[in-house]
Every structure is written in C-alpha cells, then in structure tokens.
Design a protein around this motif. Structure first.
Motif, PDB file in Angstrom:
ATOM      1  N   GLU A 104     -29.243 -38.039  66.211  1.00  0.00           N
ATOM      2  CA  GLU A 104     -28.359 -37.724  67.534  1.00  0.00           C
ATOM      3  C   GLU A 104     -27.715 -39.034  66.261  1.00  0.00           C
ATOM      4  N   PHE A 105     -27.799 -38.494  64.828  1.00  0.00           N
ATOM      5  CA  PHE A 105     -26.092 -38.600  63.564  1.00  0.00           C
ATOM      6  C   PHE A 105     -24.759 -38.493  64.693  1.00  0.00           C
ATOM      7  N   ASP A 106     -24.294 -37.063  65.223  1.00  0.00           N
ATOM      8  CA  ASP A 106     -23.531 -37.215  65.956  1.00  0.00           C
ATOM      9  C   ASP A 106     -22.184 -37.688  67.072  1.00  0.00           C
ATOM     10  N   MET A 107     -23.485 -39.256  66.988  1.00  0.00           N
ATOM     11  CA  MET A 107     -23.136 -39.839  67.791  1.00  0.00           C
ATOM     12  C   MET A 107     -23.331 -41.080  68.019  1.00  0.00           C
ATOM     13  N   CYS A 108     -23.095 -41.058  65.724  1.00  0.00           N
ATOM     14  CA  CYS A 108     -23.336 -42.515  65.396  1.00  0.00           C
ATOM     15  C   CYS A 108     -22.910 -43.292  66.500  1.00  0.00           C
ATOM     16  N   ARG A 109     -22.821 -44.739  66.306  1.00  0.00           N
ATOM     17  CA  ARG A 109     -22.403 -46.035  66.980  1.00  0.00           C
ATOM     18  C   ARG A 109     -21.086 -47.284  66.272  1.00  0.00           C
ATOM     19  N   ASN A 110     -21.821 -46.995  64.406  1.00  0.00           N
ATOM     20  CA  ASN A 110     -21.387 -48.223  63.935  1.00  0.00           C
ATOM     21  C   ASN A 110     -20.560 -47.376  62.979  1.00  0.00           C
ATOM     22  N   GLY A 111     -20.389 -45.584  62.588  1.00  0.00           N
ATOM     23  CA  GLY A 111     -19.525 -45.675  62.325  1.00  0.00           C
ATOM     24  C   GLY A 111     -19.811 -45.803  60.525  1.00  0.00           C
ATOM     25  N   ARG A 112     -20.694 -45.228  60.091  1.00  0.00           N
ATOM     26  CA  ARG A 112     -20.933 -45.873  59.406  1.00  0.00           C
ATOM     27  C   ARG A 112     -21.462 -44.439  58.490  1.00  0.00           C
ATOM     28  N   TYR A 113     -21.580 -43.373  59.118  1.00  0.00           N
ATOM     29  CA  TYR A 113     -22.044 -41.848  58.294  1.00  0.00           C
ATOM     30  C   TYR A 113     -20.962 -41.520  57.150  1.00  0.00           C
ATOM     31  N   THR A 114     -21.652 -41.284  56.466  1.00  0.00           N
ATOM     32  CA  THR A 114     -20.732 -39.492  55.605  1.00  0.00           C
ATOM     33  C   THR A 114     -20.398 -38.302  55.811  1.00  0.00           C
ATOM     34  N   GLU A 115     -20.113 -37.643  55.800  1.00  0.00           N
ATOM     35  CA  GLU A 115     -19.324 -36.899  55.384  1.00  0.00           C
ATOM     36  C   GLU A 115     -19.318 -36.199  54.810  1.00  0.00           C
ATOM     37  N   ARG A 116     -20.270 -34.634  54.593  1.00  0.00           N
ATOM     38  CA  ARG A 116     -19.865 -34.041  53.536  1.00  0.00           C
ATOM     39  C   ARG A 116     -18.383 -33.262  53.048  1.00  0.00           C
ATOM     40  N   GLY A 117     -17.716 -33.261  52.119  1.00  0.00           N
ATOM     41  CA  GLY A 117     -16.210 -32.853  52.134  1.00  0.00           C
ATOM     42  C   GLY A 117     -15.657 -33.268  52.890  1.00  0.00           C
ATOM     43  N   ILE A 118     -15.963 -34.243  53.425  1.00  0.00           N
ATOM     44  CA  ILE A 118     -14.566 -35.784  54.272  1.00  0.00           C
ATOM     45  C   ILE A 118     -15.112 -36.719  54.481  1.00  0.00           C
ATOM     46  N   LYS A 119     -15.925 -37.748  54.511  1.00  0.00           N
ATOM     47  CA  LYS A 119     -16.006 -38.888  53.834  1.00  0.00           C
ATOM     48  C   LYS A 119     -17.395 -39.318  53.221  1.00  0.00           C
ATOM     49  N   GLN A 120     -17.018 -39.237  51.837  1.00  0.00           N
ATOM     50  CA  GLN A 120     -17.948 -39.979  50.497  1.00  0.00           C
ATOM     51  C   GLN A 120     -19.259 -39.635  49.811  1.00  0.00           C
ATOM     52  N   LEU A 121     -18.682 -37.712  50.737  1.00  0.00           N
ATOM     53  CA  LEU A 121     -19.976 -37.069  49.951  1.00  0.00           C
ATOM     54  C   LEU A 121     -18.972 -36.125  49.413  1.00  0.00           C
ATOM     55  N   ASP A 122     -18.893 -35.484  48.582  1.00  0.00           N
ATOM     56  CA  ASP A 122     -18.449 -34.007  47.890  1.00  0.00           C
ATOM     57  C   ASP A 122     -18.831 -32.908  48.925  1.00  0.00           C
TER      58      ASP A 122
END
Length: 349
Positions: A104-122
């Motif tokens: 359920e990574f869309d509900m990440c609770r600590n904010g350390r996810y990454t996102e393609r084209g947005i946050k830390q991933l091409d």
C-alpha cells in the motif's frame, strides 16, 4: 536518446537534451516511450516549486503519465517484446513503513517513497526507459492511442475504491454522484461512475469548448451553476472533488445526501483564505454521518482496476479527452495550458 529534463527548484530550466540510452539492469524491461501526459504536477516542477532530482544529479527526467512498448524483456518476466505498457509512478521507501511493506505504498506513512518523474527517480519523458516487471502494467493493445490516460485513471480507481470501502461501514447503495471539475481526473471519475450504473452529474465553470459535449456523450449531465445550487438539487450520495478550488471544496462537503461521502482528489493552493462556518459544517457532518476523505496516488491494485476500466470504455470517448498531441521538441506548448484543454500529451516517437 532525447529526453525532457528539468533542474528541480529552478524555473526556466526545462529542455530536451540528448542522454545516453538506458541499459536495463538484470530482470528489467527496456521500453520505447510512445507518449507522456502533461498535468499540473509537471507544470509545478517546471516552474521550480516542486520536484527532486535523483541523488548526485542536478537534473530530473520529467514525465509520470507514461505509455510505451516493450523493446526487450527477460525470459519468465511475464512480458514480451511488443507489449503495450505503462510504468507505475511510486516506489516504496527503502526501509518500508507498515503500509509500504504491505504493497500500500500510495499510503506511505513516513514520506520516504520515491516517484518516477517527480521525486528522486527519472520519469518516463524519454524515447527509451527501463522499468522493473513488478512496476510495469500491460494494457489491452486496443488502447495504443489512449493508454496514456492510465495514470490519471488509477487516481480515480483508488478514489472509487476508498469510497466503496467507506460506504461498506453500513448499508450502501448510492444512486447519484456529483463530480466537481471536468478535467481529466473529473471526467475519468465520471466514467467510472457511469460504469457503476450511477446517475452522474459533472460540474464545471466553462460553458464552451469540448467539456459539455464530452460529458453528454458519456450519458452524464453537465452543470455550470454554483456547487451549493447543483448539489442542493441533485442531493448526491457521493461527491468527487477534482478542482482543488478552496470554495468548491468547502461547498462540496455541505450539500450531500445523508450518509454522504466526499472524496477530495484536487490539491488546493496554500494562502487562499475563505470564511466558513466550521460549527455548522461540523454539525452537519456529525448528525448526517457524512465522511470527507482525501485520496492521492495509486498502488498496483489500482493500476489493475484502471486498466480494466479503460479496456471497458468506449475508445472514441477516451480519444476525446486528449485534446492536444504535441511533439517532444515543442514541449513548451504542451506545458502552457489553453482554455479548451482537457488532456495534453507529448508524443515521444
């Protein structure tokens, strides 16, 4: 290969540049990029107010609304050369929270996810990209011209899932849904409402352009009056708010039928102040057992739901949502919103 890049936090740095062709790691797919959709998040990143480059780099490849065709695939990975695919946007954090650890990574609770084209991933705004098979979703080949709508469709697939889960707390048999905003998210939310057999109403402020006819072609009713007036007349069981406009957000919560559910999908700009009667709103929500819930992003389950929804939709209707297709070299045109836009797409081939 050519790719659309930006230096996050620096406005005016978006450019098409030549980058080395990516080499897939063991087990990864190599994908030929066909198109990427453009949305408000992309415009925010380009304007310098959002976005993070990969560690050790100053530039980020843009694009999270992907569509591509598999050029090479490992044996046993579940994909074949020629498959039409999209890449999932979010990845769970490296030391996963409880939600990420359970998919359920869309509900990440600590904010350390990454996102393609947005946050830390091409992102996927390049002529070639790679993706892990576990974060690639195959599409029906018939969706070649409209599959770029997949990512926004996942957002509303999740929204509907959340609505139905909340409704299941008691007897739940909704009849009417009001969608505020006739952009891509709003129209796709309306599509999923029609697919559920509901009476669908869509509210937007524009009276011309393609939106009214697109809504009518879906079998829904288009409104341009104020939210309170329309909701008061329709008495929706469900409201999906897709504008992020502060006044609309508040009014949308005030006029549902008893035991109503309001799902907020639009992101409001900070700093805009409106006067509201919080006491009256609280009283109504409590006494009518109403629910207001926010929803953002999507996990693999929602991608599967969205793929089914698009495959079951009228392809000609989906085509009408894409109002402009712009070549990669003219990306600035795509990033500049026009009054009659619904979904603008950058073509990569």
């Amino acid at each position: 290969m050519r790719a659309l890049t930006v230096t996050p936090s620096r406005a005016g740095t978006a450019e098409v540049r030549e980058l080395p062709d990516p080499r897939p790691a063991e087990g990864e797919l190599l994908v030929e990029g066909l198109a990427v959709g453009v949305c408000g998040t992309d415009r925010e990143i380009v304007s310098g107010v959002y976005g993070w480059a990969p560690p050790g780099r100053d530039h980020l490849v843009l694009g999270h609304e992907s569509l591509g065709r598999v050029r090479s695939a490992p044996e046993g990975g579940g994909f074949a050369v020629g498959d039409l695919v999209v890449g999932v946007v979010r990845r769970p954090d490296p030391e996963p929270c409880g939600a990420c650890a359970r998919g359920e990574f869309d509900m990440c609770r600590n904010g350390r996810y990454t996102e393609r084209g947005i946050k830390q991933l091409d992102g996927y705004g390049s002529q070639l990209w790679t993706v892990e098979p576990g974060y690639a979703v195959r599409l029906d080949p018939r969706l070649e011209h409209v599959g770029v709508l997949m990512e926004p469709a996942t957002i509303v697939a999740k929204a509907w899932e959340q609505i139905e889960r909340i409704g299941a707390r008691a007897w739940f048999a909704p009849e009417r849904v009001l969608v505020t905003g006739a952009g891509p998210i709003g129209l796709l939310a309306a599509l999923l409402g029609v697919q559920r057999g509901l009476e669908v109403h869509v509210l937007d402020r524009v009276t011309g352009g393609p939106k009214p006819e697109v809504v009518k072609a879906l079998g829904a009713e288009y409104h341009t009056a104020g939210v309170a007036e329309v909701a008061g007349r329709v008495q929706p069981d469900v409201v999906i708010e897709a504008t992020g406009v502060s006044g609309v957000v508040f009014e949308a919560t005030a006029e549902t039928a008893s035991y109503g559910i309001v799902c907020l999908t639009g992101v409001s700009s900070a700093g805009r102040r409106i006067s509201v009667d919080i006491g009256a709103a609280n009283r109504e929500i409590v006494l009518e057992n109403d629910v207001v819930v926010g929803s953002v992003n999507a996990n693999l389950r929602h991608y599967a739901l969205a793929a089914d929804a698009l495959a079951g939709a009228d392809l000609d209707w989906l085509e009408r949502l894409i109002t402009r297709r712009v070549p990669l070299e003219r990306f600035a045109e795509a990033l500049t919103a026009r009054p009659d836009d619904i979904k603008v797409v950058l073509t990569l081939t």
